[in-house]
Design an enzyme around this catalytic site. Structure first.
Site, PDB file in Angstrom:
ATOM      1  CB  CYS A   1       7.369  -0.982   0.049  1.00 28.94           C
ATOM      2  SG  CYS A   1       8.936  -1.027   1.043  1.00 28.94           S
ATOM      3  N   GLY A   2       6.786   2.017   1.094  1.00 22.31           N
ATOM      4  CA  GLY A   2       7.157   3.035   1.551  1.00 22.31           C
ATOM      5  C   GLY A   2       7.959   2.876   1.598  1.00 22.31           C
TER       6      GLY A   2
ATOM      7  N   GLY B   1      11.444   1.799   0.064  1.00 26.10           N
ATOM      8  CA  GLY B   1      11.808   0.058  -0.634  1.00 26.10           C
ATOM      9  C   GLY B   1      13.076  -1.289   0.534  1.00 26.10           C
TER      10      GLY B   1
ATOM     11  N   GLY C   1      11.931  -2.690   3.390  1.00 23.71           N
ATOM     12  CA  GLY C   1      11.143  -4.279   3.219  1.00 23.71           C
ATOM     13  C   GLY C   1      11.019  -4.843   1.808  1.00 23.71           C
ATOM     14  CG  MET C   2       8.494  -3.636  -1.457  1.00 23.70           C
ATOM     15  SD  MET C   2       7.995  -5.464  -1.931  1.00 23.70           S
ATOM     16  CE  MET C   2       6.945  -4.698  -1.932  1.00 23.70           C
TER      17      MET C   2
ATOM     18  CG  HIS D   1      -0.287   0.114   2.757  1.00 23.40           C
ATOM     19  ND1 HIS D   1       0.585  -0.975   2.890  1.00 23.40           N
ATOM     20  CD2 HIS D   1       0.371   1.324   3.784  1.00 23.40           C
ATOM     21  CE1 HIS D   1       0.729  -0.563   4.058  1.00 23.40           C
ATOM     22  NE2 HIS D   1       0.707  -0.076   4.315  1.00 23.40           N
TER      23      HIS D   1
ATOM     24  CG  HIS E   1      30.301  -1.393 -11.000  1.00 24.79           C
ATOM     25  ND1 HIS E   1      30.809  -0.870 -10.352  1.00 24.79           N
ATOM     26  CD2 HIS E   1      30.431  -1.746 -12.370  1.00 24.79           C
ATOM     27  CE1 HIS E   1      31.219   0.524 -10.688  1.00 24.79           C
ATOM     28  NE2 HIS E   1      31.373  -0.474 -12.458  1.00 24.79           N
TER      29      HIS E   1
END
Length: 145
Positions: free
Chosen positions: A64-65, A67, A69-70, A9, A97
């Site tokens: 995600c809010g 990044g 957690g993802m 969300h 790289h």
């Protein structure tokens, strides 16, 4: 190019924006959800996208809010190199790289314009190989999964 996308969300609005930008640029976008901004947990979406990127041998974008957690969830999958980026240079270096196959973004961290620039840099950059491949091979030696 075939691109897998997913969010929670907290990343839904940016996912929708980028999905439209990518489609307009001629890319084939596979949206794994969610289909609305209702509160949801990010790990199942990260897992679905990681598995799909590995199976289809394509690139992915997770949002995600922040990044964070993802990127943590996606990197639990052997063969996934999910890179959390906050600028174009990081997005380019993630591919060049580190041969990153998933770009992670934070909707609450970057605006739409910067996010689109990062996506373009990520998609337009190829892995340089050579000494960078040697380093990726070293990382694989430490994989304890």
């Amino acid at each position: 190019m075939h691109i897998v996308m997913a969010s929670d969300h907290g990343g839904f609005q940016l996912k929708e924006f980028l999905k439209n930008q990518l489609a307009a640029a001629g890319h084939e976008v596979e949206d794994l959800g969610p289909d609305c901004a209702r509160s949801c947990d990010y790990p199942p979406y990260a897992a679905k996208a990681a598995e799909r990127v590995l199976a289809a041998k394509c690139l992915g974008i997770l949002i995600c809010g922040t990044g964070l957690g993802m990127s943590i969830a996606a990197n639990r999958f052997a063969g996934v190199r999910a890179a959390l980026c906050t600028n174009e240079f990081m997005a380019r270096m993630a591919r060049e790289h580190n041969d990153a196959n998933i770009l992670c973004l934070g909707e609450r961290v970057v605006g739409q314009g910067l996010a689109w620039s990062m996506v373009q840099a990520f998609l337009e950059t190829s892995f340089a190989g050579d000494r960078h491949q040697r380093r990726l091979d070293l990382i694989e030696l430490f994989d304890r999964r």
